[in-house]
Design an enzyme around this catalytic site. Structure first.
Site, PDB file in Angstrom:
ATOM      1  N   GLU A  43       0.608   3.972   1.770  1.00  0.00           N
ATOM      2  CA  GLU A  43       0.983   4.420   3.110  1.00  0.00           C
ATOM      3  C   GLU A  43       2.187   3.635   3.617  1.00  0.00           C
ATOM      4  O   GLU A  43       3.128   4.194   4.178  1.00  0.00           O
ATOM      5  CB  GLU A  43      -0.175   4.238   4.105  1.00  0.00           C
ATOM      6  CG  GLU A  43      -1.476   4.863   3.685  1.00  0.00           C
ATOM      7  CD  GLU A  43      -2.397   3.885   2.964  1.00  0.00           C
ATOM      8  OE1 GLU A  43      -2.002   3.338   1.915  1.00  0.00           O
ATOM      9  OE2 GLU A  43      -3.515   3.677   3.444  1.00  0.00           O
ATOM     10  N   CYS A  86      -2.477  -0.714   7.576  1.00  0.00           N
ATOM     11  CA  CYS A  86      -1.804   0.572   7.407  1.00  0.00           C
ATOM     12  C   CYS A  86      -2.037   1.479   8.612  1.00  0.00           C
ATOM     13  O   CYS A  86      -1.143   2.238   8.997  1.00  0.00           O
ATOM     14  CB  CYS A  86      -2.242   1.247   6.109  1.00  0.00           C
ATOM     15  SG  CYS A  86      -1.509   0.466   4.641  1.00  0.00           S
ATOM     16  N   CYS A 134      -6.293   1.069   5.386  1.00  0.00           N
ATOM     17  CA  CYS A 134      -6.798  -0.217   5.873  1.00  0.00           C
ATOM     18  C   CYS A 134      -6.313  -0.430   7.312  1.00  0.00           C
ATOM     19  O   CYS A 134      -5.487   0.342   7.827  1.00  0.00           O
ATOM     20  CB  CYS A 134      -6.322  -1.356   4.958  1.00  0.00           C
ATOM     21  SG  CYS A 134      -4.566  -1.755   5.120  1.00  0.00           S
ATOM     22  N   HIS A 145       0.818  -1.209   0.000  1.00  0.00           N
ATOM     23  CA  HIS A 145       0.000   0.000   0.000  1.00  0.00           C
ATOM     24  C   HIS A 145       0.854   1.262   0.000  1.00  0.00           C
ATOM     25  O   HIS A 145       1.989   1.262   0.471  1.00  0.00           O
ATOM     26  CB  HIS A 145      -0.934  -0.003   1.202  1.00  0.00           C
ATOM     27  CG  HIS A 145      -2.026  -1.012   1.076  1.00  0.00           C
ATOM     28  ND1 HIS A 145      -3.009  -1.152   2.016  1.00  0.00           N
ATOM     29  CD2 HIS A 145      -2.310  -1.921   0.119  1.00  0.00           C
ATOM     30  CE1 HIS A 145      -3.845  -2.102   1.649  1.00  0.00           C
ATOM     31  NE2 HIS A 145      -3.430  -2.592   0.497  1.00  0.00           N
TER      32      HIS A 145
END
Length: 164
Positions: A83, A122, A119, A81
């Protein structure tokens, strides 16, 4: 004197939006930047780990092929991801007290994702990185500011205990 410049928040969200153009996901494109003391610490976009083939190179998305809804079964996704990529590209000491800016777009249409939110994995990384707030683009000129301390206080990973 009239200052017609873009606000700092829109400026940083615009940079995160530019970063997502590097995304290799066939479903959703995300861009993230981490800023502290008005200085960009790192950037990240979603894509396969270094050295592995990206979904865009393979021409397929496992989660899409299996009909898995957005937000579910991330373990089947090839991508890291945005992040997470921004966090692993920076030293924790540089992120402490910083802000993460996040923008998402639909990979097929380019439409802004109004429900962008890190999510649960993250969120954990953001908490441990010492980042204090997350700003997510929710529309053109619109955004939400999330205080990371609220994620700590309202831990969604702990099941609610029924009263009675």
């Amino acid at each position: 004197m009239n200052d017609n410049r873009t606000s700092k928040i829109d400026y940083y969200l615009g940079i995160a939006d530019a970063v997502l153009a590097r995304s290799t996901c066939m479903r959703r494109m995300y861009g993230a930047i981490i800023v502290r003391n008005d200085e960009i610490i790192s950037t990240g976009y979603n894509g396969a780990p270094r050295g592995r083939k990206n979904c865009s190179e393979l021409g397929c998305c496992t989660r899409e092929d299996l009909g898995i809804p957005s937000g579910e079964r991330y373990e089947l996704c090839r991508s890291v991801h945005a992040e997470a990529n921004a966090i692993i590209s920076a030293a924790r000491r540089d992120m402490l007290g910083g802000t993460l800016y996040l923008v998402g777009r639909d990979a097929k249409t380019g439409a802004l994702l109004r429900d962008t939110m890190p999510c649960s994995m993250c969120k954990r990384l953001i908490i441990n990185a010492g980042i204090t707030q997350v700003v997510v683009r929710t529309g053109e000129g619109e955004y939400n500011i999330i205080h990371v301390r609220d994620w700590v206080a309202n831990d969604e990973s702990v099941p609610a205990i029924p009263e009675g």
